[in-house]
Design a protein around this motif. Structure first.
Motif, PDB file in Angstrom:
ATOM      1  N   ARG A 105      -2.635   9.546  -4.709  1.00 59.86           N
ATOM      2  CA  ARG A 105      -3.869   9.888  -5.416  1.00 59.86           C
ATOM      3  C   ARG A 105      -4.913  10.204  -4.353  1.00 59.86           C
ATOM      4  N   ALA A 106      -6.050  10.704  -4.758  1.00 55.13           N
ATOM      5  CA  ALA A 106      -7.106  11.059  -3.802  1.00 55.13           C
ATOM      6  C   ALA A 106      -7.515   9.829  -2.988  1.00 55.13           C
ATOM      7  N   GLY A 107      -7.143   9.806  -1.721  1.00 57.55           N
ATOM      8  CA  GLY A 107      -7.516   8.718  -0.827  1.00 57.55           C
ATOM      9  C   GLY A 107      -6.826   7.402  -1.066  1.00 57.55           C
ATOM     10  N   VAL A 108      -5.798   7.379  -1.914  1.00 60.55           N
ATOM     11  CA  VAL A 108      -5.122   6.129  -2.273  1.00 60.55           C
ATOM     12  C   VAL A 108      -3.625   6.372  -2.375  1.00 60.55           C
ATOM     13  N   LEU A 109      -2.857   5.430  -1.840  1.00 63.35           N
ATOM     14  CA  LEU A 109      -1.410   5.401  -2.038  1.00 63.35           C
ATOM     15  C   LEU A 109      -1.131   4.281  -3.033  1.00 63.35           C
ATOM     16  N   CYS A 110      -0.240   4.500  -3.971  1.00 64.16           N
ATOM     17  CA  CYS A 110       0.098   3.475  -4.965  1.00 64.16           C
ATOM     18  C   CYS A 110       1.577   3.134  -4.853  1.00 64.16           C
ATOM     19  N   ILE A 111       1.853   1.840  -4.779  1.00 65.10           N
ATOM     20  CA  ILE A 111       3.227   1.350  -4.702  1.00 65.10           C
ATOM     21  C   ILE A 111       3.394   0.186  -5.681  1.00 65.10           C
ATOM     22  N   LEU A 128      -5.745  -3.533   0.452  1.00 68.50           N
ATOM     23  CA  LEU A 128      -4.876  -3.530  -0.725  1.00 68.50           C
ATOM     24  C   LEU A 128      -5.610  -4.088  -1.939  1.00 68.50           C
ATOM     25  N   ALA A 129      -5.308  -3.522  -3.090  1.00 64.42           N
ATOM     26  CA  ALA A 129      -5.870  -4.021  -4.347  1.00 64.42           C
ATOM     27  C   ALA A 129      -4.774  -4.007  -5.402  1.00 64.42           C
ATOM     28  N   ASN A 130      -4.642  -5.115  -6.127  1.00 65.68           N
ATOM     29  CA  ASN A 130      -3.691  -5.208  -7.232  1.00 65.68           C
ATOM     30  C   ASN A 130      -4.377  -4.721  -8.500  1.00 65.68           C
ATOM     31  N   VAL A 131      -3.746  -3.762  -9.177  1.00 60.97           N
ATOM     32  CA  VAL A 131      -4.306  -3.180 -10.401  1.00 60.97           C
ATOM     33  C   VAL A 131      -3.205  -3.024 -11.437  1.00 60.97           C
ATOM     34  N   GLU A 132      -3.604  -2.760 -12.669  1.00 58.68           N
ATOM     35  CA  GLU A 132      -2.676  -2.407 -13.752  1.00 58.68           C
ATOM     36  C   GLU A 132      -3.009  -0.975 -14.144  1.00 58.68           C
ATOM     37  N   THR A 133      -2.089  -0.059 -13.885  1.00 62.33           N
ATOM     38  CA  THR A 133      -2.314   1.351 -14.158  1.00 62.33           C
ATOM     39  C   THR A 133      -0.969   2.058 -14.293  1.00 62.33           C
ATOM     40  N   PRO A 134      -0.934   3.200 -14.958  1.00 63.50           N
ATOM     41  CA  PRO A 134       0.327   3.955 -14.990  1.00 63.50           C
ATOM     42  C   PRO A 134       0.766   4.339 -13.579  1.00 63.50           C
ATOM     43  N   PHE A 135       2.076   4.424 -13.380  1.00 59.64           N
ATOM     44  CA  PHE A 135       2.662   4.725 -12.068  1.00 59.64           C
ATOM     45  C   PHE A 135       3.518   5.972 -12.194  1.00 59.64           C
ATOM     46  N   GLN A 136       3.233   6.981 -11.370  1.00 54.69           N
ATOM     47  CA  GLN A 136       4.001   8.221 -11.362  1.00 54.69           C
ATOM     48  C   GLN A 136       4.258   8.616  -9.910  1.00 54.69           C
ATOM     49  N   PRO A 137       5.246   7.981  -9.259  1.00 54.81           N
ATOM     50  CA  PRO A 137       5.506   8.295  -7.851  1.00 54.81           C
ATOM     51  C   PRO A 137       6.027   9.708  -7.664  1.00 54.81           C
ATOM     52  N   GLU A 138       5.894  10.191  -6.442  1.00 57.73           N
ATOM     53  CA  GLU A 138       6.415  11.505  -6.081  1.00 57.73           C
ATOM     54  C   GLU A 138       7.911  11.548  -6.325  1.00 57.73           C
ATOM     55  N   GLY A 139       8.392  12.700  -6.766  1.00 54.47           N
ATOM     56  CA  GLY A 139       9.813  12.851  -7.044  1.00 54.47           C
ATOM     57  C   GLY A 139      10.637  13.186  -5.819  1.00 54.47           C
ATOM     58  N   GLY A 140      10.002  13.546  -4.738  1.00 50.70           N
ATOM     59  CA  GLY A 140      10.728  13.910  -3.528  1.00 50.70           C
ATOM     60  C   GLY A 140      10.982  15.399  -3.463  1.00 50.70           C
ATOM     61  N   ALA A 141      11.415  15.846  -2.324  1.00 54.60           N
ATOM     62  CA  ALA A 141      11.611  17.271  -2.065  1.00 54.60           C
ATOM     63  C   ALA A 141      12.704  17.883  -2.924  1.00 54.60           C
ATOM     64  N   TYR A 142      13.629  17.064  -3.413  1.00 52.25           N
ATOM     65  CA  TYR A 142      14.767  17.600  -4.151  1.00 52.25           C
ATOM     66  C   TYR A 142      14.696  17.308  -5.644  1.00 52.25           C
ATOM     67  N   GLY A 143      13.553  16.786  -6.112  1.00 48.30           N
ATOM     68  CA  GLY A 143      13.408  16.389  -7.509  1.00 48.30           C
ATOM     69  C   GLY A 143      13.431  17.552  -8.487  1.00 48.30           C
ATOM     70  N   GLY A 144      12.783  18.660  -8.133  1.00 46.25           N
ATOM     71  CA  GLY A 144      12.782  19.829  -8.988  1.00 46.25           C
ATOM     72  C   GLY A 144      11.886  19.740 -10.205  1.00 46.25           C
ATOM     73  N   HIS A 145      11.256  18.599 -10.464  1.00 49.46           N
ATOM     74  CA  HIS A 145      10.393  18.421 -11.631  1.00 49.46           C
ATOM     75  C   HIS A 145       9.114  17.771 -11.159  1.00 49.46           C
ATOM     76  N   THR A 146       8.022  18.526 -11.166  1.00 52.21           N
ATOM     77  CA  THR A 146       6.765  17.966 -10.679  1.00 52.21           C
ATOM     78  C   THR A 146       5.682  18.073 -11.733  1.00 52.21           C
ATOM     79  N   HIS A 147       4.648  17.289 -11.553  1.00 54.90           N
ATOM     80  CA  HIS A 147       3.477  17.296 -12.426  1.00 54.90           C
ATOM     81  C   HIS A 147       2.256  17.431 -11.537  1.00 54.90           C
ATOM     82  N   GLU A 148       1.227  18.091 -12.068  1.00 56.06           N
ATOM     83  CA  GLU A 148      -0.017  18.259 -11.314  1.00 56.06           C
ATOM     84  C   GLU A 148      -0.859  17.037 -11.418  1.00 56.06           C
TER      85      GLU A 148
END
Length: 148
Positions: A105-111, A128-148
């Motif tokens: 995300r803008a200026g933030v990595l989420c794991i 680090l900050a613990n939060v509750e939020t939807p998680f949509q990690p990167e699919g990787g170079a070979y995923g073939g399905h991305t979202h903006e």
């Protein structure tokens, strides 16, 4: 029980025709075949040709031509920040080197929470900050399905 064999990304299905919704965490959104419950209580069988990393706003078409809108459920996430953008990039490299699912995300990595990785990131100067939020990690170079 209705079967789902069609998934369409956000913007590529008739959202105004949604007959219901289904709220899923990331693990449940990255499946090929599994029994699920729609938010309205209907049992469905997800039976896709291949596993897809579905995202918030995507659509699933039931075998009776009705559509369900996917909602990404909030889940425990660790937000990783660093005041220096170059160091944040270095932290991203360390996460990638360990093959950890990471959302950018803008200026933030989420794991996902992991006490060993969190200790490493703190040693490297991360905030680090613990939060509750939807998680949509990167699919990787070979995923073939991305979202903006």
């Amino acid at each position: 029980m209705h079967r789902v064999s069609v998934h369409r990304a956000r913007g590529h299905w008739p959202r105004e025709e949604a007959a219901g919704s289904i709220t899923l965490d990331f693990d449940a959104r990255h499946r090929r075949r599994v029994r699920l419950s729609a938010d309205q209580g209907e049992e469905i069988l997800l039976d896709l040709p291949k596993a897809v990393a579905m995202a918030d706003g995507d659509g699933l078409m039931l075998d009776d031509s009705r559509w369900l809108q996917i909602h990404a459920a909030a889940e425990p996430i660790v937000e990783v920040r660093h005041r220096d953008p170059a160091q944040l990039a270095r932290l991203a490299w360390h996460l990638g080197n360990r093959h950890l699912a990471t959302e950018f995300r803008a200026g933030v990595l989420c794991i996902r929470p992991d006490h060993v990785i969190e200790a490493l990131l703190r040693r490297l100067g991360a905030d680090l900050a613990n939060v509750e939020t939807p998680f949509q990690p990167e699919g990787g170079a070979y995923g073939g399905h991305t979202h903006e």
